[in-house]
Design a protein around this motif. Structure first.
Motif, PDB file in Angstrom:
ATOM      1  N   TYR A   1     -25.093-114.688 -77.437  1.00 29.10           N
ATOM      2  CA  TYR A   1     -25.110-113.473 -76.549  1.00 29.10           C
ATOM      3  C   TYR A   1     -25.230-113.400 -74.604  1.00 29.10           C
ATOM      4  O   TYR A   1     -25.886-113.861 -74.608  1.00 29.10           O
ATOM      5  CB  TYR A   1     -26.452-112.276 -76.759  1.00 29.10           C
ATOM      6  N   GLU A   2     -23.449-113.081 -74.563  1.00 24.89           N
ATOM      7  CA  GLU A   2     -23.670-113.127 -73.013  1.00 24.89           C
ATOM      8  C   GLU A   2     -22.420-111.877 -73.288  1.00 24.89           C
ATOM      9  O   GLU A   2     -21.674-111.757 -73.018  1.00 24.89           O
ATOM     10  CB  GLU A   2     -22.667-114.539 -72.933  1.00 24.89           C
ATOM     11  N   PRO A   3     -23.331-110.799 -71.758  1.00 24.19           N
ATOM     12  CA  PRO A   3     -22.393-109.734 -71.245  1.00 24.19           C
ATOM     13  C   PRO A   3     -21.930-110.246 -69.904  1.00 24.19           C
ATOM     14  O   PRO A   3     -21.353-110.858 -70.227  1.00 24.19           O
ATOM     15  CB  PRO A   3     -23.784-108.682 -70.718  1.00 24.19           C
ATOM     16  N   ASP A   4     -21.385-109.221 -69.741  1.00 24.54           N
ATOM     17  CA  ASP A   4     -20.091-109.242 -68.989  1.00 24.54           C
ATOM     18  C   ASP A   4     -20.562-109.739 -67.843  1.00 24.54           C
ATOM     19  O   ASP A   4     -21.958-108.670 -67.376  1.00 24.54           O
ATOM     20  CB  ASP A   4     -19.750-107.839 -69.042  1.00 24.54           C
ATOM     21  N   ALA A   5     -20.054-110.447 -66.711  1.00 24.88           N
ATOM     22  CA  ALA A   5     -20.802-110.609 -65.439  1.00 24.88           C
ATOM     23  C   ALA A   5     -21.105-109.744 -64.690  1.00 24.88           C
ATOM     24  O   ALA A   5     -21.993-109.670 -63.780  1.00 24.88           O
ATOM     25  CB  ALA A   5     -19.937-111.852 -64.651  1.00 24.88           C
ATOM     26  N   ALA A   6     -20.156-109.136 -64.275  1.00 23.61           N
ATOM     27  CA  ALA A   6     -20.139-107.795 -63.673  1.00 23.61           C
ATOM     28  C   ALA A   6     -21.375-106.434 -64.028  1.00 23.61           C
ATOM     29  O   ALA A   6     -21.926-105.973 -62.566  1.00 23.61           O
ATOM     30  CB  ALA A   6     -18.619-106.746 -63.397  1.00 23.61           C
ATOM     31  N   LEU A   7     -21.541-106.501 -65.008  1.00 25.41           N
ATOM     32  CA  LEU A   7     -23.118-105.607 -65.435  1.00 25.41           C
ATOM     33  C   LEU A   7     -24.209-106.361 -64.561  1.00 25.41           C
ATOM     34  O   LEU A   7     -25.216-105.909 -63.878  1.00 25.41           O
ATOM     35  CB  LEU A   7     -22.578-105.765 -67.532  1.00 25.41           C
ATOM     36  N   CYS A   8     -23.963-107.482 -65.292  1.00 23.63           N
ATOM     37  CA  CYS A   8     -25.473-108.773 -64.543  1.00 23.63           C
ATOM     38  C   CYS A   8     -25.355-108.658 -63.124  1.00 23.63           C
ATOM     39  O   CYS A   8     -25.993-107.819 -62.360  1.00 23.63           O
ATOM     40  CB  CYS A   8     -25.302-109.660 -65.122  1.00 23.63           C
ATOM     41  N   GLU A   9     -23.872-108.396 -62.506  1.00 26.79           N
ATOM     42  CA  GLU A   9     -24.316-108.085 -60.238  1.00 26.79           C
ATOM     43  C   GLU A   9     -24.671-106.695 -60.614  1.00 26.79           C
ATOM     44  O   GLU A   9     -25.293-107.132 -59.466  1.00 26.79           O
ATOM     45  CB  GLU A   9     -22.510-108.232 -60.104  1.00 26.79           C
ATOM     46  N   ASP A  10     -23.870-106.115 -60.698  1.00 26.22           N
ATOM     47  CA  ASP A  10     -24.445-104.892 -60.990  1.00 26.22           C
ATOM     48  C   ASP A  10     -25.751-104.295 -60.646  1.00 26.22           C
ATOM     49  O   ASP A  10     -26.675-103.959 -59.991  1.00 26.22           O
ATOM     50  CB  ASP A  10     -23.980-103.479 -61.903  1.00 26.22           C
ATOM     51  N   VAL A  11     -26.016-104.938 -61.927  1.00 23.96           N
ATOM     52  CA  VAL A  11     -27.820-104.216 -61.548  1.00 23.96           C
ATOM     53  C   VAL A  11     -28.412-105.455 -60.578  1.00 23.96           C
ATOM     54  O   VAL A  11     -29.682-105.241 -60.317  1.00 23.96           O
ATOM     55  CB  VAL A  11     -28.468-105.239 -63.153  1.00 23.96           C
ATOM     56  N   LEU A  12     -28.455-106.717 -60.659  1.00 25.17           N
ATOM     57  CA  LEU A  12     -28.812-108.234 -59.340  1.00 25.17           C
ATOM     58  C   LEU A  12     -29.017-107.251 -58.138  1.00 25.17           C
ATOM     59  O   LEU A  12     -29.548-107.377 -57.078  1.00 25.17           O
ATOM     60  CB  LEU A  12     -28.185-109.418 -59.184  1.00 25.17           C
ATOM     61  N   THR A  13     -27.600-106.392 -57.253  1.00 25.02           N
ATOM     62  CA  THR A  13     -27.447-105.792 -56.342  1.00 25.02           C
ATOM     63  C   THR A  13     -27.972-104.486 -55.808  1.00 25.02           C
ATOM     64  O   THR A  13     -27.961-104.156 -55.493  1.00 25.02           O
ATOM     65  CB  THR A  13     -26.068-105.677 -55.950  1.00 25.02           C
ATOM     66  N   ARG A  14     -29.046-104.114 -56.967  1.00 32.17           N
ATOM     67  CA  ARG A  14     -29.154-102.746 -57.513  1.00 32.17           C
ATOM     68  C   ARG A  14     -30.272-102.636 -56.959  1.00 32.17           C
ATOM     69  O   ARG A  14     -31.356-102.357 -56.548  1.00 32.17           O
ATOM     70  CB  ARG A  14     -29.019-101.568 -57.951  1.00 32.17           C
ATOM     71  N   ILE A  15     -31.812-103.804 -58.572  1.00 34.53           N
ATOM     72  CA  ILE A  15     -33.198-103.550 -58.349  1.00 34.53           C
ATOM     73  C   ILE A  15     -33.307-105.236 -57.990  1.00 34.53           C
ATOM     74  O   ILE A  15     -34.618-105.148 -57.987  1.00 34.53           O
ATOM     75  CB  ILE A  15     -33.631-102.878 -59.529  1.00 34.53           C
ATOM     76  N   PHE A  16     -32.498-105.956 -57.907  1.00 33.60           N
ATOM     77  CA  PHE A  16     -33.047-107.568 -57.219  1.00 33.60           C
ATOM     78  C   PHE A  16     -32.566-107.836 -56.384  1.00 33.60           C
ATOM     79  O   PHE A  16     -32.057-108.582 -56.189  1.00 33.60           O
ATOM     80  CB  PHE A  16     -33.127-108.277 -58.102  1.00 33.60           C
ATOM     81  N   PRO A  17     -32.893-107.497 -54.911  1.00 32.25           N
ATOM     82  CA  PRO A  17     -32.289-107.106 -53.707  1.00 32.25           C
ATOM     83  C   PRO A  17     -33.113-108.667 -52.966  1.00 32.25           C
ATOM     84  O   PRO A  17     -32.495-108.976 -51.856  1.00 32.25           O
ATOM     85  CB  PRO A  17     -32.392-106.351 -52.865  1.00 32.25           C
ATOM     86  N   HIS A  18     -34.470-109.013 -53.436  1.00 34.21           N
ATOM     87  CA  HIS A  18     -34.932-110.353 -52.950  1.00 34.21           C
ATOM     88  C   HIS A  18     -34.385-111.324 -53.814  1.00 34.21           C
ATOM     89  O   HIS A  18     -35.025-112.327 -53.429  1.00 34.21           O
ATOM     90  CB  HIS A  18     -36.199-109.887 -53.875  1.00 34.21           C
ATOM     91  N   VAL A  19     -34.185-111.272 -54.318  1.00 33.58           N
ATOM     92  CA  VAL A  19     -33.301-112.839 -55.055  1.00 33.58           C
ATOM     93  C   VAL A  19     -32.385-112.977 -54.531  1.00 33.58           C
ATOM     94  O   VAL A  19     -31.241-112.515 -54.925  1.00 33.58           O
ATOM     95  CB  VAL A  19     -33.289-112.089 -57.045  1.00 33.58           C
ATOM     96  N   ARG A  20     -31.700-114.278 -54.350  1.00 28.90           N
ATOM     97  CA  ARG A  20     -30.404-115.029 -53.271  1.00 28.90           C
ATOM     98  C   ARG A  20     -29.267-115.147 -54.755  1.00 28.90           C
ATOM     99  O   ARG A  20     -29.618-115.715 -55.741  1.00 28.90           O
ATOM    100  CB  ARG A  20     -30.671-116.245 -53.321  1.00 28.90           C
ATOM    101  N   PRO A  21     -28.569-114.359 -55.313  1.00 24.44           N
ATOM    102  CA  PRO A  21     -27.330-114.597 -55.663  1.00 24.44           C
ATOM    103  C   PRO A  21     -26.478-116.041 -56.227  1.00 24.44           C
ATOM    104  O   PRO A  21     -27.152-116.705 -54.752  1.00 24.44           O
ATOM    105  CB  PRO A  21     -25.752-113.640 -55.734  1.00 24.44           C
ATOM    106  N   GLY A  22     -26.259-116.300 -57.550  1.00 25.77           N
ATOM    107  CA  GLY A  22     -25.850-117.515 -57.878  1.00 25.77           C
ATOM    108  C   GLY A  22     -24.555-117.687 -58.493  1.00 25.77           C
ATOM    109  O   GLY A  22     -24.007-116.155 -58.572  1.00 25.77           O
ATOM    110  N   PRO A  23     -24.313-118.972 -58.743  1.00 21.59           N
ATOM    111  CA  PRO A  23     -22.088-118.630 -59.266  1.00 21.59           C
ATOM    112  C   PRO A  23     -22.290-117.685 -60.624  1.00 21.59           C
ATOM    113  O   PRO A  23     -21.350-117.338 -60.853  1.00 21.59           O
ATOM    114  CB  PRO A  23     -22.312-120.356 -59.216  1.00 21.59           C
TER     115      PRO A  23
END
Length: 367
Positions: free
Chosen positions: A143-165
């Motif tokens: 199972y692997e969801p669309d990367a854009a969905l994951c980015e949406d989540v990270l940039t909204r509710i994980f603002p303290h987490v450094r993004p990765g590639p």
């Protein structure tokens, strides 16, 4: 990067349901979901419960606690029926998010006691993605969801987490479900909805990395601005948020806030910090207003409110601000907010407000 809402909830649920239907004939009760203590079936029902709970919070405009209800799957319901419930509760959350005004906030305990429609959408998507992963891992299917969905989540509710590639691997790592090269394993985690601070005529609304990126790029950041807004200083400050996020050092309480007028929901300016307090308990503050909003005392009101909240922290000793020599209006704002001029150079003046100098500071109201 636009507003996160019902479309993302629907996309996440559709992807999850499509996978789960392919394994609905398997034993979900006797298999643990990945690293969780719950079975795969318990995990699927948990997701349904969260989706309907988030919809209930927004629809009921709950402000002090969770609405006291829960969902129960009828005895005898098979796994395919649970997937039906997942699709239904997902549709209810998506519809609620789409029909809830942007400025509505409802209770959620972590970390600032409330979330808006974007926050509830992001939390709902996170629940779906992460727990579908858990179930898939337990059942041994990919199972692997669309990367854009994951980015949406990270940039909204994980603002303290450094993004990765890889946004999906980063989300899994941030929630204790995987490893990332060069980063220590995560054993405890929380997501973080944006902070909103109330004053007499304004709300100071914390800007998450997604909104900051849009502001930096020339967009609205999801806010309805007065004519001429946002001013260039707000866009520059948004760029600072993005840089801090990309470096993994952004702290939401010490970032950018957009000043929103309560009477009409219009954004009139930006205010915030240049970063978290340093080791000496010193933090730098900056602000600007759209030209059409000036002369109404908004900046002074907001600065008193933000300063009051900042100085309530035990580890904050002094707030600092630099004002250009020819910016007389800003000098008036900083002085009325209780700051004292402590130095000058060829470019301008330096001001400070210490923790003991609180006579003009307005206590902040956290919404």
């Amino acid at each position: 990067m636009g507003d996160m809402g019902g479309d993302q909830v629907s996309e996440a649920v559709a992807g999850s349901a499509a996978l789960l239907r392919t394994v609905s004939g398997r034993d979900w009760d006797g298999v643990k979901a990945g690293r969780l203590e719950w079975s795969c079936r318990e995990t699927a029902v948990h997701v349904c419960s969260d989706l309907i709970a988030y919809a209930g919070q927004l629809a009921g405009r709950a402000t002090k606690a969770y609405v006291p209800f829960e969902i129960t799957v009828e005895d005898g319901t098979d796994n395919a029926g649970v997937v039906d419930v997942l699709e239904t509760t997902g549709a209810l959350l998506a519809a609620t998010v789409r029909t809830t005004p942007r400025d509505v906030r409802a209770f959620h305990p972590y970390p600032f006691r409330s979330a808006n429609r974007e926050g509830f959408a992001a939390m709902g998507v996170a629940e779906v993605l992460l727990h579908t992963h858990d179930i898939a891992e337990g059942l041994g299917v990919p199972y692997e969801p669309d990367a854009a969905l994951c980015e949406d989540v990270l940039t909204r509710i994980f603002p303290h987490v450094r993004p990765g590639p890889d946004h999906w691997r980063t989300l899994l790592w941030a929630t204790g479900r995987g490893e990332l090269p060069g980063r220590a394993p995560v054993t405890e985690w929380r997501w973080s909805n944006n902070l909103v601070i109330g004053s007499e005529r304004l709300t100071l609304q914390g800007v998450n990395p997604a909104a900051a990126a849009e502001l930096r790029a020339g967009g609205t950041g999801g806010f309805a601005w007065v004519e001429g807004g946002p001013f260039e200083g707000t866009r520059d400050a948004a760029g600072m948020v993005v840089k801090a996020y990309e470096a993994g050092v952004h702290r939401p309480e010490w970032g950018l806030f957009v000043l929103v007028r309560t009477e009409d929901g219009r954004a009139v300016g930006g205010m915030g910090f240049h970063g978290a307090p340093d080791e000496e308990g010193r933090a730098e503050v900056g602000y600007d207003l759209a030209e059409k909003a000036r002369g109404n005392g908004y900046a002074t009101e907001a600065l008193r409110t933000l300063a009051g909240r900042a100085l309530a922290h035990d580890d904050v000793k002094v707030l600092f601000a630099a004002v250009e020599r020819d910016n007389t209006p800003s000098q008036g704002v900083i002085s009325r907010a209780g700051f004292t001029r402590v130095g000058e150079d060829a470019d301008g003046f330096a001001y400070e407000l210490r923790g003991t100098d609180r006579s003009l500071v307005t206590p902040a109201r956290q919404d």
